[in-house]
Scaffold this motif. Structure first.
Motif, PDB file in Angstrom:
ATOM      1  N   ALA A  80      13.114  18.641   5.219  1.00 63.16           N
ATOM      2  CA  ALA A  80      12.463  19.206   6.415  1.00 63.16           C
ATOM      3  C   ALA A  80      13.016  18.521   7.668  1.00 63.16           C
ATOM      4  N   THR A  81      13.300  17.211   7.564  1.00 64.90           N
ATOM      5  CA  THR A  81      13.854  16.481   8.713  1.00 64.90           C
ATOM      6  C   THR A  81      15.260  17.002   9.033  1.00 64.90           C
ATOM      7  N   HIS A  82      16.109  17.100   7.993  1.00 63.67           N
ATOM      8  CA  HIS A  82      17.471  17.609   8.220  1.00 63.67           C
ATOM      9  C   HIS A  82      17.427  19.046   8.776  1.00 63.67           C
ATOM     10  N   GLY A 123       0.800  -1.217   0.000  1.00 65.45           N
ATOM     11  CA  GLY A 123       0.000   0.000   0.000  1.00 65.45           C
ATOM     12  C   GLY A 123       0.831   1.265   0.000  1.00 65.45           C
ATOM     13  N   ARG A 124       2.141   1.138   0.288  1.00 67.15           N
ATOM     14  CA  ARG A 124       2.993   2.326   0.235  1.00 67.15           C
ATOM     15  C   ARG A 124       3.534   2.499  -1.178  1.00 67.15           C
ATOM     16  N   GLN A 125       4.154   3.621  -1.445  1.00 62.99           N
ATOM     17  CA  GLN A 125       4.827   3.849  -2.717  1.00 62.99           C
ATOM     18  C   GLN A 125       6.228   3.254  -2.601  1.00 62.99           C
ATOM     19  N   PHE A 150      20.387   8.165  11.667  1.00 67.91           N
ATOM     20  CA  PHE A 150      19.326   8.932  12.332  1.00 67.91           C
ATOM     21  C   PHE A 150      19.015   8.320  13.704  1.00 67.91           C
ATOM     22  N   VAL A 151      18.828   6.998  13.735  1.00 64.24           N
ATOM     23  CA  VAL A 151      18.485   6.349  15.010  1.00 64.24           C
ATOM     24  C   VAL A 151      19.626   6.538  16.015  1.00 64.24           C
ATOM     25  N   ALA A 152      20.881   6.368  15.538  1.00 68.29           N
ATOM     26  CA  ALA A 152      22.029   6.546  16.432  1.00 68.29           C
ATOM     27  C   ALA A 152      22.059   7.983  16.961  1.00 68.29           C
ATOM     28  N   VAL A 203      10.124  16.598  14.809  1.00 68.87           N
ATOM     29  CA  VAL A 203      10.970  16.030  13.749  1.00 68.87           C
ATOM     30  C   VAL A 203      10.639  14.547  13.568  1.00 68.87           C
ATOM     31  N   LEU A 204      10.466  13.829  14.694  1.00 73.76           N
ATOM     32  CA  LEU A 204      10.169  12.392  14.595  1.00 73.76           C
ATOM     33  C   LEU A 204       8.850  12.153  13.859  1.00 73.76           C
ATOM     34  N   HIS A 205       7.965  13.123  13.953  1.00 70.88           N
ATOM     35  CA  HIS A 205       6.701  12.998  13.228  1.00 70.88           C
ATOM     36  C   HIS A 205       6.962  12.850  11.723  1.00 70.88           C
ATOM     37  N   GLN A 206       8.008  13.528  11.247  1.00 70.93           N
ATOM     38  CA  GLN A 206       8.321  13.444   9.813  1.00 70.93           C
ATOM     39  C   GLN A 206       8.902  12.093   9.432  1.00 70.93           C
ATOM     40  N   CYS A 207       9.655  11.467  10.366  1.00 72.74           N
ATOM     41  CA  CYS A 207      10.128  10.087  10.134  1.00 72.74           C
ATOM     42  C   CYS A 207       8.899   9.194   9.948  1.00 72.74           C
ATOM     43  N   VAL A 208       7.935   9.340  10.865  1.00 66.59           N
ATOM     44  CA  VAL A 208       6.734   8.498  10.842  1.00 66.59           C
ATOM     45  C   VAL A 208       5.963   8.708   9.531  1.00 66.59           C
ATOM     46  N   GLN A 240       8.457   2.927   0.708  1.00 61.82           N
ATOM     47  CA  GLN A 240       9.419   1.871   0.969  1.00 61.82           C
ATOM     48  C   GLN A 240      10.467   1.933  -0.154  1.00 61.82           C
ATOM     49  N   PHE A 241      11.565   1.207   0.007  1.00 62.37           N
ATOM     50  CA  PHE A 241      12.577   1.123  -1.051  1.00 62.37           C
ATOM     51  C   PHE A 241      12.559  -0.267  -1.647  1.00 62.37           C
ATOM     52  N   VAL A 242      12.683  -0.351  -2.977  1.00 61.03           N
ATOM     53  CA  VAL A 242      12.881  -1.640  -3.636  1.00 61.03           C
ATOM     54  C   VAL A 242      14.029  -1.484  -4.628  1.00 61.03           C
ATOM     55  N   GLY A 293      14.993  20.412  10.381  1.00 64.12           N
ATOM     56  CA  GLY A 293      14.419  20.358  11.733  1.00 64.12           C
ATOM     57  C   GLY A 293      15.506  20.106  12.774  1.00 64.12           C
ATOM     58  N   PHE A 294      16.449  19.217  12.440  1.00 70.08           N
ATOM     59  CA  PHE A 294      17.534  18.937  13.381  1.00 70.08           C
ATOM     60  C   PHE A 294      18.466  20.146  13.518  1.00 70.08           C
ATOM     61  N   ASP A 295      18.672  20.902  12.411  1.00 67.66           N
ATOM     62  CA  ASP A 295      19.491  22.110  12.499  1.00 67.66           C
ATOM     63  C   ASP A 295      18.828  23.147  13.401  1.00 67.66           C
ATOM     64  N   GLY A 336      13.797  -6.631  -7.396  1.00 66.49           N
ATOM     65  CA  GLY A 336      13.000  -7.021  -6.226  1.00 66.49           C
ATOM     66  C   GLY A 336      13.841  -6.762  -5.005  1.00 66.49           C
ATOM     67  N   ARG A 337      13.671  -7.497  -3.938  1.00 66.93           N
ATOM     68  CA  ARG A 337      14.395  -7.171  -2.709  1.00 66.93           C
ATOM     69  C   ARG A 337      15.710  -7.862  -2.533  1.00 66.93           C
TER      70      ARG A 337
HETATM   71  C1  HEC Z   1      11.788  11.231   3.439  1.00 70.39           C
HETATM   72  C2  HEC Z   1      11.481   9.926   3.905  1.00 70.39           C
HETATM   73  C3  HEC Z   1      12.060   9.424   5.193  1.00 70.39           C
HETATM   74  C4  HEC Z   1      12.341  10.137   6.325  1.00 70.39           C
HETATM   75  C5  HEC Z   1      12.108  11.620   6.597  1.00 70.39           C
HETATM   76  C6  HEC Z   1      12.894   9.205   7.256  1.00 70.39           C
HETATM   77  N1  HEC Z   1      12.953   7.957   6.709  1.00 70.39           N
HETATM   78 FE1  HEC Z   1      13.704   6.282   7.597  1.00 70.39          FE
HETATM   79  N2  HEC Z   1      13.289   5.192   5.938  1.00 70.39           N
HETATM   80  C7  HEC Z   1      12.613   5.666   4.830  1.00 70.39           C
HETATM   81  C8  HEC Z   1      12.346   4.571   3.931  1.00 70.39           C
HETATM   82  C9  HEC Z   1      11.615   4.677   2.591  1.00 70.39           C
HETATM   83  C10 HEC Z   1      12.878   3.409   4.522  1.00 70.39           C
HETATM   84  C11 HEC Z   1      12.831   1.980   3.984  1.00 70.39           C
HETATM   85  C12 HEC Z   1      11.548   1.358   4.459  1.00 70.39           C
HETATM   86  C13 HEC Z   1      11.232   0.069   3.716  1.00 70.39           C
HETATM   87  O1  HEC Z   1      11.807  -0.182   2.639  1.00 70.39           O
HETATM   88  O2  HEC Z   1      10.360  -0.661   4.220  1.00 70.39           O
HETATM   89  C14 HEC Z   1      13.465   3.848   5.782  1.00 70.39           C
HETATM   90  C15 HEC Z   1      14.118   3.007   6.672  1.00 70.39           C
HETATM   91  C16 HEC Z   1      14.537   3.368   7.935  1.00 70.39           C
HETATM   92  C17 HEC Z   1      15.181   2.485   8.871  1.00 70.39           C
HETATM   93  C18 HEC Z   1      15.582   1.020   8.602  1.00 70.39           C
HETATM   94  C19 HEC Z   1      17.064   1.007   8.263  1.00 70.39           C
HETATM   95  C20 HEC Z   1      17.562  -0.354   7.790  1.00 70.39           C
HETATM   96  O3  HEC Z   1      18.761  -0.569   7.870  1.00 70.39           O
HETATM   97  O4  HEC Z   1      16.751  -1.169   7.311  1.00 70.39           O
HETATM   98  C21 HEC Z   1      15.384   3.196  10.016  1.00 70.39           C
HETATM   99  C22 HEC Z   1      16.017   2.710  11.290  1.00 70.39           C
HETATM  100  C23 HEC Z   1      14.886   4.548   9.783  1.00 70.39           C
HETATM  101  N3  HEC Z   1      14.376   4.619   8.504  1.00 70.39           N
HETATM  102  C24 HEC Z   1      14.916   5.573  10.711  1.00 70.39           C
HETATM  103  C25 HEC Z   1      14.492   6.863  10.484  1.00 70.39           C
HETATM  104  C26 HEC Z   1      14.473   7.938  11.467  1.00 70.39           C
HETATM  105  C27 HEC Z   1      14.847   7.798  12.932  1.00 70.39           C
HETATM  106  C28 HEC Z   1      14.024   9.052  10.836  1.00 70.39           C
HETATM  107  C29 HEC Z   1      13.799  10.421  11.378  1.00 70.39           C
HETATM  108  C30 HEC Z   1      14.792  11.045  12.178  1.00 70.39           C
HETATM  109  C31 HEC Z   1      13.768   8.679   9.461  1.00 70.39           C
HETATM  110  N4  HEC Z   1      14.061   7.353   9.286  1.00 70.39           N
HETATM  111  C32 HEC Z   1      13.314   9.569   8.526  1.00 70.39           C
HETATM  112  C33 HEC Z   1      12.274   6.973   4.575  1.00 70.39           C
HETATM  113  C34 HEC Z   1      12.429   8.036   5.461  1.00 70.39           C
END
Ligand code: HEC
Length: 160
Positions: A113-115, A40-42, A61-63, A141-146, A153-155, A117-119, A159-160
């Motif tokens: 916007a995320t980058h 359902g995602r792009q 980002f997580v680190a 900022v975390l809202h934008q991650c969500v 997603q990435f492909v 936001g952190f600045d 395929g994967r």
């Molecule tokens: C502009 C889009 C976007 C933003 C903003 C974003 N992400 Fe992601 N992120 C993605 C996509 C797309 C994937 C791959 C998901 C998939 O293929 O299912 C991903 C994957 C990840 C993964 C998995 C990494 C791995 O090795 O598989 C982590 C962890 C993650 N994001 C953390 C974050 C965090 C924390 C933030 C915010 C601070 C963030 N992301 C912001 C698009 C984004």
């Protein structure tokens, strides 16, 4: 060929070239390389190396968020600002242009916007020294991650 006919031909060639340029700009800046995903995602179609590059940035980002929350828990706003800066616009500059061309405009907007936001968070942590304010900014900022994760997603082409 009469001068008038030559003019018309030249204009037609210019028009075709401009259209091609517009199509290319649209593909590179707005559309990116996107197909409907299986959940359902792009799905953004990337080469394996490009996908690895972006996922590495995601793990950074997580680190960075880990360091940032650790610093906030200790009311160390200087360390919080330093952690946030590692995730700011400076971190976005080493993305290869070919990769950027594959990301749709909405994705790039959210990513920048995320980058940014952190600045902003780093600047405020430095100047205001208010952990609650910084925590609220982090939530924003975390809202934008969500938001991005729920949309994309990435492909890879195979395929994967
Ligand atoms: C502009 C889009 C976007 C933003 C903003 C974003 N992400 Fe992601 N992120 C993605 C996509 C797309 C994937 C791959 C998901 C998939 O293929 O299912 C991903 C994957 C990840 C993964 C998995 C990494 C791995 O090795 O598989 C982590 C962890 C993650 N994001 C953390 C974050 C965090 C924390 C933030 C915010 C601070 C963030 N992301 C912001 C698009 C984004």
């Amino acid at each position: 060929m009469s001068p008038a006919a030559r003019n018309r031909t030249q204009l037609a060639v210019i028009a075709v070239l401009l259209l091609a340029l517009a199509a290319l700009a649209y593909k590179f800046i707005v559309a990116g390389s996107v197909v409907p995903g299986d959940d359902g995602r792009q799905a953004v179609v990337l080469e394996p190396g490009e996908r690895a590059f972006v996922l590495r940035e995601m793990r950074a980002f997580v680190a960075g968020v880990q360091q940032l929350t650790d610093a906030l828990a200790r009311d160390d706003l200087k360390a919080a600002a330093a952690a946030a800066r590692t995730m700011g616009m400076a971190a976005a500059h080493d993305a290869p242009p070919a990769l950027i061309g594959k990301l749709p405009l909405e994705f790039k907007t959210l990513a920048f916007a995320t980058h940014r936001g952190f600045d902003a968070l780093a600047a405020d942590a430095h100047s205001l020294g208010d952990p609650k304010h910084t925590l609220a900014q982090l939530a924003g900022v975390l809202h934008q991650c969500v938001e991005c994760h729920s949309a994309y997603q990435f492909v890879t082409p195979a395929g994967r």
